[in-house]
Design a protein around this motif. Structure first.
Motif, PDB file in Angstrom:
ATOM      1  N   PHE A  89      62.364  31.066   3.476  1.00 51.43           N
ATOM      2  CA  PHE A  89      61.425  31.987   2.812  1.00 51.43           C
ATOM      3  C   PHE A  89      61.926  32.293   1.403  1.00 51.43           C
ATOM      4  N   ALA A  90      63.220  32.596   1.321  1.00 51.42           N
ATOM      5  CA  ALA A  90      63.773  33.011   0.034  1.00 51.42           C
ATOM      6  C   ALA A  90      63.684  31.867  -0.981  1.00 51.42           C
ATOM      7  N   VAL A  91      64.110  30.668  -0.574  1.00 55.22           N
ATOM      8  CA  VAL A  91      64.139  29.549  -1.530  1.00 55.22           C
ATOM      9  C   VAL A  91      62.721  29.179  -1.958  1.00 55.22           C
ATOM     10  N   THR A  92      61.804  29.028  -0.974  1.00 59.32           N
ATOM     11  CA  THR A  92      60.440  28.634  -1.356  1.00 59.32           C
ATOM     12  C   THR A  92      59.771  29.738  -2.170  1.00 59.32           C
ATOM     13  N   GLY A  93      60.022  31.009  -1.801  1.00 59.77           N
ATOM     14  CA  GLY A  93      59.435  32.125  -2.558  1.00 59.77           C
ATOM     15  C   GLY A  93      59.918  32.130  -4.000  1.00 59.77           C
ATOM     16  N   LEU A  94      61.242  31.925  -4.190  1.00 62.27           N
ATOM     17  CA  LEU A  94      61.779  31.923  -5.554  1.00 62.27           C
ATOM     18  C   LEU A  94      61.262  30.713  -6.343  1.00 62.27           C
ATOM     19  N   LEU A  95      61.049  29.590  -5.627  1.00 64.82           N
ATOM     20  CA  LEU A  95      60.501  28.407  -6.314  1.00 64.82           C
ATOM     21  C   LEU A  95      59.061  28.650  -6.769  1.00 64.82           C
ATOM     22  N   ILE A  96      58.257  29.295  -5.883  1.00 66.65           N
ATOM     23  CA  ILE A  96      56.872  29.595  -6.305  1.00 66.65           C
ATOM     24  C   ILE A  96      56.908  30.472  -7.552  1.00 66.65           C
ATOM     25  N   TRP A  97      57.842  31.385  -7.533  1.00 59.90           N
ATOM     26  CA  TRP A  97      57.938  32.383  -8.602  1.00 59.90           C
ATOM     27  C   TRP A  97      58.386  31.741  -9.920  1.00 59.90           C
TER      28      TRP A  97
END
Ligand code: HEM
Length: 249
Positions: free
Chosen positions: A120-128
């Motif tokens: 969640f953290a990695v994909t969320g930060l990538l979207i961001w």
């Protein structure tokens, strides 16, 4: 630790639901940016608060490590437990192997939580922060779709299901009911508390779950709270309804 995960996760979940249901069909609707920033803020809290809780309570590191080990290690009994559990729902007399501190269902939930948290953290930060968001976004919402029924099931068991919601007291006090624990986490109870509990008087607190020494009262263990134990003389002969193995499920 549990609150530091549960609260940001639920805020992430609710804000994401608003983004998907309200704003995805029409991103021009007002206040989207606010919901998006609530989601991002909760995401940062979901990354940061559990780490902060760990640092603040550094003296509990041993407990975290032991819980991690217990949550991730599977025995043959766990596999049998998982296979027989659906049967027991249909036929309550079905015998299940004794559970440790976590039953196999909780271990699955634990593995899901610890496994998806970094994703969640990695994909969320990538979207961001990255320019190409399609793949991380697809992964991110797939994780959310996977997590949703598990989280809902977890909340149902913790707050609604009569056989399991007895343990909810642990979320406030760190303590759970002694009889409930002795039926739901039999091996854990037997190995850590049964001997210590035996000579105790009614209403007394239990000992530490790291070192089950009967003379050392501590929290973070099993104790009688909220629901009273029956007098010991009758407890063995006639378990109270709320904590009979059958009522506990
Ligand atoms: C762990 C930290 C997390 C971070 C850093 C993070 C970050 C983000 C970001 C930046 C977006 C894009 C928001 C926008 O479109 O304006 C997003 C979208 C989304 N997030 Fe997260 N998130 C995290 C955790 C979660 C969790 C725990 C869930 C659900 C349980 C979740 C579900 C979603 C969903 C479904 C979307 C898509 C929303 C849409 O399509 O508009 N996220 N996330």
């Amino acid at each position: 630790m549990h609150w530091c995960i549960a609260i940001p996760f639920l805020v992430c979940l609710l804000s994401a639901a608003v983004l998907v249901v309200v704003y995805n069909p029409n991103p021009q609707r007002p206040y989207r940016a606010i919901v998006s920033w609530i989601h991002r803020g909760a995401g940062i809290a979901l990354i940061g608060l559990p780490l902060l809780a760990m640092v603040v309570n550094i003296r509990d590191t041993k407990v975290y490590l032991r819980n991690l080990k217990e949550g991730l290690l599977w025995s043959f009994d766990d596999v049998i437990w998982l296979m027989k559990m659906p049967l027991q729902m249909l036929r309550p007399k079905t015998e299940l192997p004794e559970e440790g501190k976590f039953n196999a269902g909780e271990k699955l939930n634990f593995m899901m939580t610890t496994g998806t948290w970094p994703l969640f953290a990695v994909t969320g930060l990538l979207i961001w922060h990255s320019d190409s968001v399609v793949v991380p976004w697809l992964l991110h919402i797939s994780l959310a779709a996977f997590a949703l029924p598990l989280v809902m099931g977890h909340i149902f068991m913790a707050t609604v299901n009569p056989a399991t919601r007895v343990g909810l007291s642990g979320m406030w006090s760190g303590l759970v009911d002694r009889h409930w624990a002795s039926h739901h986490y039999r091996r854990w109870f037997r190995e850590n508390f049964a001997a210590a509990a035996a000579p105790r008087r009614r209403g007394s607190r239990d000992s530490d779950d790291t070192a089950p020494r009967p003379t050392r009262p501590r929290t973070w263990s099993v104790a009688t709270r909220g629901v009273r134990s029956p007098p010991r003389s009758t407890a063995d002969a006639r378990p109270p309804v709320w904590s009979s193995p059958r009522a506990c499920g």
